[in-house]
Design a protein around this motif. Sequence first.
Motif, PDB file in Angstrom:
ATOM      1  N   MET A   1       0.820  -1.047  -0.128  1.00  0.00           N
ATOM      2  CA  MET A   1      -0.040  -0.275   0.059  1.00  0.00           C
ATOM      3  C   MET A   1       0.972   1.205  -0.019  1.00  0.00           C
ATOM      4  O   MET A   1       2.044   1.281   0.378  1.00  0.00           O
ATOM      5  CB  MET A   1      -0.894  -0.079   1.158  1.00  0.00           C
ATOM      6  N   ALA A   2       0.450   2.276  -0.595  1.00  0.00           N
ATOM      7  CA  ALA A   2       1.172   3.599  -0.787  1.00  0.00           C
ATOM      8  C   ALA A   2       0.551   4.467   0.390  1.00  0.00           C
ATOM      9  O   ALA A   2      -0.596   5.084  -0.042  1.00  0.00           O
ATOM     10  CB  ALA A   2       1.121   4.026  -2.191  1.00  0.00           C
ATOM     11  N   TRP A   3       1.254   4.796   1.497  1.00  0.00           N
ATOM     12  CA  TRP A   3       0.687   5.655   2.503  1.00  0.00           C
ATOM     13  C   TRP A   3       1.011   7.008   2.343  1.00  0.00           C
ATOM     14  O   TRP A   3       2.097   7.199   1.562  1.00  0.00           O
ATOM     15  CB  TRP A   3       1.049   5.081   3.988  1.00  0.00           C
ATOM     16  N   PHE A   4       0.113   7.840   2.720  1.00  0.00           N
ATOM     17  CA  PHE A   4       0.605   9.305   2.905  1.00  0.00           C
ATOM     18  C   PHE A   4       1.799   9.477   3.240  1.00  0.00           C
ATOM     19  O   PHE A   4       2.649  10.338   2.867  1.00  0.00           O
ATOM     20  CB  PHE A   4      -0.211  10.011   3.842  1.00  0.00           C
ATOM     21  N   GLU A   5       2.356   8.874   4.182  1.00  0.00           N
ATOM     22  CA  GLU A   5       3.788   9.271   4.852  1.00  0.00           C
ATOM     23  C   GLU A   5       4.959   8.584   3.761  1.00  0.00           C
ATOM     24  O   GLU A   5       5.913   9.153   4.078  1.00  0.00           O
ATOM     25  CB  GLU A   5       4.035   8.184   6.274  1.00  0.00           C
ATOM     26  N   ASP A   6       4.366   7.992   2.714  1.00  0.00           N
ATOM     27  CA  ASP A   6       5.595   7.716   1.797  1.00  0.00           C
ATOM     28  C   ASP A   6       5.762   8.597   0.631  1.00  0.00           C
ATOM     29  O   ASP A   6       6.404   8.345  -0.321  1.00  0.00           O
ATOM     30  CB  ASP A   6       5.286   6.069   1.295  1.00  0.00           C
ATOM     31  N   VAL A   7       4.491   9.454   0.769  1.00  0.00           N
ATOM     32  CA  VAL A   7       4.675  10.563  -0.447  1.00  0.00           C
ATOM     33  C   VAL A   7       5.525  11.591  -0.164  1.00  0.00           C
ATOM     34  O   VAL A   7       5.500  12.191   1.151  1.00  0.00           O
ATOM     35  CB  VAL A   7       2.929  10.849  -0.718  1.00  0.00           C
ATOM     36  N   THR A   8       6.330  12.047  -1.082  1.00  0.00           N
ATOM     37  CA  THR A   8       7.263  12.979  -0.823  1.00  0.00           C
ATOM     38  C   THR A   8       7.106  14.334  -2.035  1.00  0.00           C
ATOM     39  O   THR A   8       7.113  13.753  -3.235  1.00  0.00           O
ATOM     40  CB  THR A   8       9.032  12.547  -0.760  1.00  0.00           C
ATOM     41  N   VAL A   9       7.491  15.405  -1.682  1.00  0.00           N
ATOM     42  CA  VAL A   9       7.514  16.554  -2.633  1.00  0.00           C
ATOM     43  C   VAL A   9       8.617  16.097  -3.636  1.00  0.00           C
ATOM     44  O   VAL A   9       9.841  15.518  -3.349  1.00  0.00           O
ATOM     45  CB  VAL A   9       8.029  17.735  -1.965  1.00  0.00           C
ATOM     46  N   GLY A  10       8.399  16.105  -4.883  1.00  0.00           N
ATOM     47  CA  GLY A  10       9.334  15.815  -6.088  1.00  0.00           C
ATOM     48  C   GLY A  10       8.703  14.506  -6.578  1.00  0.00           C
ATOM     49  O   GLY A  10       9.300  14.007  -7.755  1.00  0.00           O
ATOM     50  N   ASP A  11       8.052  13.611  -6.087  1.00  0.00           N
ATOM     51  CA  ASP A  11       7.702  12.408  -6.479  1.00  0.00           C
ATOM     52  C   ASP A  11       6.870  12.537  -7.721  1.00  0.00           C
ATOM     53  O   ASP A  11       6.077  13.419  -7.941  1.00  0.00           O
ATOM     54  CB  ASP A  11       6.517  11.647  -5.510  1.00  0.00           C
ATOM     55  N   ARG A  12       7.095  11.776  -8.891  1.00  0.00           N
ATOM     56  CA  ARG A  12       6.618  11.918 -10.177  1.00  0.00           C
ATOM     57  C   ARG A  12       5.884  10.638 -10.385  1.00  0.00           C
ATOM     58  O   ARG A  12       6.310   9.453 -10.393  1.00  0.00           O
ATOM     59  CB  ARG A  12       7.718  12.188 -11.119  1.00  0.00           C
ATOM     60  N   MET A  13       4.856  10.967 -11.359  1.00  0.00           N
ATOM     61  CA  MET A  13       4.071   9.682 -11.727  1.00  0.00           C
ATOM     62  C   MET A  13       3.775  10.152 -13.500  1.00  0.00           C
ATOM     63  O   MET A  13       3.443  11.224 -13.772  1.00  0.00           O
ATOM     64  CB  MET A  13       2.617   9.073 -11.253  1.00  0.00           C
ATOM     65  N   GLU A  14       4.229   9.254 -14.381  1.00  0.00           N
ATOM     66  CA  GLU A  14       3.811   9.469 -15.686  1.00  0.00           C
ATOM     67  C   GLU A  14       2.786   8.676 -16.138  1.00  0.00           C
ATOM     68  O   GLU A  14       2.581   7.630 -15.452  1.00  0.00           O
ATOM     69  CB  GLU A  14       5.100   9.102 -16.632  1.00  0.00           C
ATOM     70  N   PHE A  15       1.829   9.117 -17.142  1.00  0.00           N
ATOM     71  CA  PHE A  15       0.570   8.409 -17.506  1.00  0.00           C
ATOM     72  C   PHE A  15       0.505   8.539 -18.763  1.00  0.00           C
ATOM     73  O   PHE A  15       0.929   9.322 -19.566  1.00  0.00           O
ATOM     74  CB  PHE A  15      -0.367   8.554 -16.583  1.00  0.00           C
ATOM     75  N   GLY A  16      -0.491   7.506 -19.554  1.00  0.00           N
ATOM     76  CA  GLY A  16      -0.668   7.823 -20.721  1.00  0.00           C
ATOM     77  C   GLY A  16       0.200   6.662 -21.494  1.00  0.00           C
ATOM     78  O   GLY A  16       0.800   5.806 -20.843  1.00  0.00           O
ATOM     79  N   PRO A  17       0.188   6.660 -22.836  1.00  0.00           N
ATOM     80  CA  PRO A  17      -0.532   7.607 -23.676  1.00  0.00           C
ATOM     81  C   PRO A  17      -2.015   7.191 -23.995  1.00  0.00           C
ATOM     82  O   PRO A  17      -2.211   5.983 -23.672  1.00  0.00           O
ATOM     83  CB  PRO A  17       0.309   7.386 -25.050  1.00  0.00           C
ATOM     84  N   LEU A  18      -2.639   8.150 -24.658  1.00  0.00           N
ATOM     85  CA  LEU A  18      -4.084   8.054 -24.972  1.00  0.00           C
ATOM     86  C   LEU A  18      -4.182   8.693 -26.011  1.00  0.00           C
ATOM     87  O   LEU A  18      -4.217   9.951 -26.217  1.00  0.00           O
ATOM     88  CB  LEU A  18      -4.865   8.129 -23.787  1.00  0.00           C
ATOM     89  N   THR A  19      -4.763   8.185 -27.382  1.00  0.00           N
ATOM     90  CA  THR A  19      -5.267   8.830 -28.405  1.00  0.00           C
ATOM     91  C   THR A  19      -6.776   9.057 -28.463  1.00  0.00           C
ATOM     92  O   THR A  19      -7.580   7.969 -28.108  1.00  0.00           O
ATOM     93  CB  THR A  19      -4.740   7.830 -29.606  1.00  0.00           C
TER      94      THR A  19
END
Length: 151
Positions: A1-19
């Motif tokens: 599980m990804a908890w709030f405490e594991d989130v840090t400023v600068g974390d990135r997520m990429e998503f897509g592509p979608l046409t």
Amino acid sequence: MAWFEDVTVGDRMEFGPLTISREEIIAFASEYDFQPFHLSDEAAAQTHFGSLSASGWHTTALFMKMMLAAMQKRPGFQEASLGAMGIDELRWLRPVRPGDTLRGVSEVIATKSSRSRPEMGVVTSLVTLFNQHDEPVLTMKPITLIRTRPL
């Protein structure tokens, strides 16, 4: 599980592509944003759009579709999500056209523990959607709620 405490400023997520297709643009606009420039090239030609373009609300919905698909690929991410408080600074920067392929990046820009709801934290991200030419078409700052680790 990804908890709030594991989130840090600068974390990135990429998503897509979608046409996106012409049919999808018209179907969404017919139901939710039936302004003429979202329904036909002829009507759009009479505006600054010049040709058919997707509703900004449709573009925003496509962000959600791509983001959730990316979250489902990461164990615990969707389960940790508790929805959103809103979106700040939503901007539609360029028209999205039939045949455009979108992709996005979300970067955490702030985190805050909730004082009134200790079971969740607040995460603000900067989201940018790009078209196939790497031109930004949308930016926004979603404010989301994430589960905290149980005591």
